[in-house]
Write an enzyme that holds these catalytic residues in place. Structure first.
Site, mmCIF file in Angstrom:
data_model
loop_
_atom_site.group_PDB
_atom_site.id
_atom_site.type_symbol
_atom_site.label_atom_id
_atom_site.label_comp_id
_atom_site.label_asym_id
_atom_site.label_seq_id
_atom_site.Cartn_x
_atom_site.Cartn_y
_atom_site.Cartn_z
ATOM 1 N N GLU A 1 10.226 15.736 15.470
ATOM 2 C CA GLU A 1 10.600 15.602 14.061
ATOM 3 C C GLU A 1 9.770 16.580 13.232
ATOM 4 O OE1 GLU A 1 9.469 11.935 11.994
ATOM 5 O OE2 GLU A 1 11.483 11.889 11.161
ATOM 6 N N CYS B 1 13.649 10.401 7.340
ATOM 7 C CA CYS B 1 13.652 9.973 8.743
ATOM 8 C C CYS B 1 15.063 9.996 9.324
ATOM 9 C CB CYS B 1 13.006 8.596 8.877
ATOM 10 S SG CYS B 1 13.625 7.408 7.698
ATOM 11 N N LYS C 1 0.854 -1.191 0.000
ATOM 12 C CA LYS C 1 0.000 0.000 0.000
ATOM 13 C C LYS C 1 0.888 1.239 0.000
ATOM 14 C CE LYS C 1 -1.870 2.827 2.720
ATOM 15 N NZ LYS C 1 -1.783 4.016 1.844
#
Ligand code: ADP
Length: 493
Positions: A393, A301, A192
């Site tokens: 973040e 990330c 997905k």
């Protein structure tokens, strides 16, 4: 991950409607069955122009159910093939990806706004991941363990149907991180992609089919996370979920998987440090620092978005950093000279602005184009440890700088977040390099470098940055169960 190293993804041709040149809306093209009117569609927008590229049907929970059944059938065929044949088909898949590098890269430019040079590298990374996984097929062995009274064997058996839920920041590589080793270990994969970036994934499924993978073995199911993704995670015949995305959704998926003890690998957020000691090659450290938090417009990330600088060289390092940041060109990702493209979406830009509005005071602020496109300038801020911008973040082209006095304080600051994905340290002292690398609680450290990701080395997070490891020599084993069989050699009486 940093461009030019070994990880990253790429995209597609466009028109409005279902105008994907490779045939969006074509059931075979998706590598999955689609019947009836789609319940919903996803509008795919070029983040550099805000123009609609195409619309893609979203996968309903009923379609997920049918896709799982088809995948399970295909997996049985796949697992029964001779390992050499599985390896050959994966190599053919890799060769087709290689032959379509430019097309995939151009699609990534349009869909994700990645600079074209990065996007080509990302397509190449998918090829490399498939080749590496193919090389593992015939090396995925069990063992024979000495025991009394018989023979003890272990077998590495495929899990069955694996769901890979991918993010939009590196759509192609991260999809392939899970898909390539899972297939190589004998599993079927339902991928997905993120809502905003399904086009390269759909094209990869077509290439897999063209390479000769059994129909239904690798299917791409575009759709919304809470609908299509949720249905995959809940499905009783999905044996494992590989999720890359936000820590918040990762926690939810892990909790859902607990209900049926479903296997799960999580690759989540980060707030990685870049530690610059006074004895470092400051010129080199400053020259490479911008790429470490600006590549992929900071939507990475592994971005080194906390620059920790030893106080005795703080001013000198910032003086070197400023021109290096301002030299990074933000602009049209289709342009060969562009280093930094737009953010992925208006939503993502709002998120970055919620941390740092463009008119907030900054130590360094670059230029960004006006007009259409989700632009945001390269930004460096001073922050106190514990401040929101120093802990959370941001996932945009923003770094904070924080001074430290000594090694002990550097390590304490480096570890002062709930995350532990990666980090860099710059020093000429070899013993210190190893001491600090061992003391920082993160899965991926680099010394005098910002390298994070290579397909041949393990990748994953400490603390709330994730669970499990991807890539590297253990990648295939993560998609197997170990079966232990004891055979008695006692004589029958
Ligand atoms: P972002 O907020 O940056 O888009 P997410 O963590 O929400 O990151 O998304 C990463 C991937 O997870 C995407 O493919 C998204 O569709 C999917 N996703 C989001 N919510 C869910 C959910 N509840 N269940 C399963 N998948 C989800």
């Amino acid at each position: 991950m940093q461009q030019g190293q070994q990880a990253g993804p790429a995209p597609h041709e466009h028109e409005h409607g279902h105008g994907n040149a490779q045939g969006c809306g074509n059931a075979q093209g998706y590598g999955r069955e689609r019947r009836g009117t789609p319940a919903d569609t996803l509008d795919i927008v070029n983040p550099a122009t805000e123009e609609l590229i195409t619309s893609v049907p979203a996968t309903t929970p009923e379609e997920v159910d049918r896709a799982v059944a088809r995948a399970a059938g295909a997996q049985a065929v796949w697992a029964a093939l001779a390992p050499a044949d599985r390896a050959r088909l994966l190599r053919r898949f890799a060769a087709l990806v290689d032959a379509h590098t430019e097309e995939l890269a151009q699609a990534e430019v349009r869909e994700a706004g990645h600079p074209v040079g990065n996007a080509r590298w990302e397509a190449g990374n998918v090829r490399d991941l498939l080749e590496y996984a193919a090389g593992g097929v015939e090396r995925l062995t069990g063992s024979q363990i000495p025991v009394a009274g018989g023979v003890n064997l272990t077998f590495a058996e495929p899990l069955g149907v694996v769901a890979v839920i991918a993010p939009w920041n590196f759509p192609m590589p991260i999809a392939a991180w899970g898909t390539a080793p899972a297939l190589a270990a004998g599993n079927a994969v339902l991928l997905k992609p993120a809502e905003t970036t399904p086009l390269t994934a759909l094209r990869l499924a077509e290439l897999g089919l063209a390479a000769g993978l059994p129909e239904g073995l690798f299917q791409v199911l575009p759709g919304e996370g809470p609908v299509t993704g949720h249905a995959l995670v809940e499905h009783p015949r999905v044996a494992k979920v590989v999720f890359t995305g936000s820590t918040a959704i990762g926690k939810r998926i892990m909790a859902q998987c607990a209900a049926s003890v479903k296997r799960v690998t999580l690759e989540l957020g980060g707030k990685s440090p870049n530690i610059v000691f006074a004895d470092a090659d400051l010129e080199r450290a400053a020259a490479s620092a911008p790429g470490s938090f600006l590549d992929n417009t900071g939507q990475d990330c592994c971005a080194r978005s906390r620059i920790l600088i030893q106080r005795s060289v703080y001013d000198r390092f910032l003086a070197l950093l400023e021109p290096a940041v301002l030299a990074c060109t933000v602009g049209d990702p289709a342009d060969e000279g562009t280093g930094i493209g737009p953010l992925i979406s208006a939503r993502q830009r709002e998120r970055v602005r919620s941390y740092v509005p463009e008119d907030a005071p900054a130590l360094i602020r670059g230029q960004a184009p006006d007009g259409p496109g989700y632009w945001y300038p390269a930004t460096v801020l001073e922050a106190a440890p514990g401040e929101r911008t120093a802990v959370e973040e941001i996932f945009g082209p923003v770094a904070v700088v924080i001074p430290f006095e000594d090694e002990e304080e550097a390590v304490r600051l480096a570890n002062d977040t709930p995350y532990g994905l990666s980090g860099s340290l710059w020093t000429r002292d070899g013993a210190r390099a190893l001491r600090v690398a061992r003391a920082v609680a993160a899965g991926n450290l680099s010394v005098n470098s910002h390298s994070s990701v290579r397909y041949s080395t393990p990748f994953g997070g400490y603390k709330q940055s994730g669970l499990g490891r991807e890539l590297g020599p253990g990648a295939l084993a993560a998609f197997t169960e170990t079966k232990n069989v004891f055979i008695s050699t006692e004589e029958s009486t």
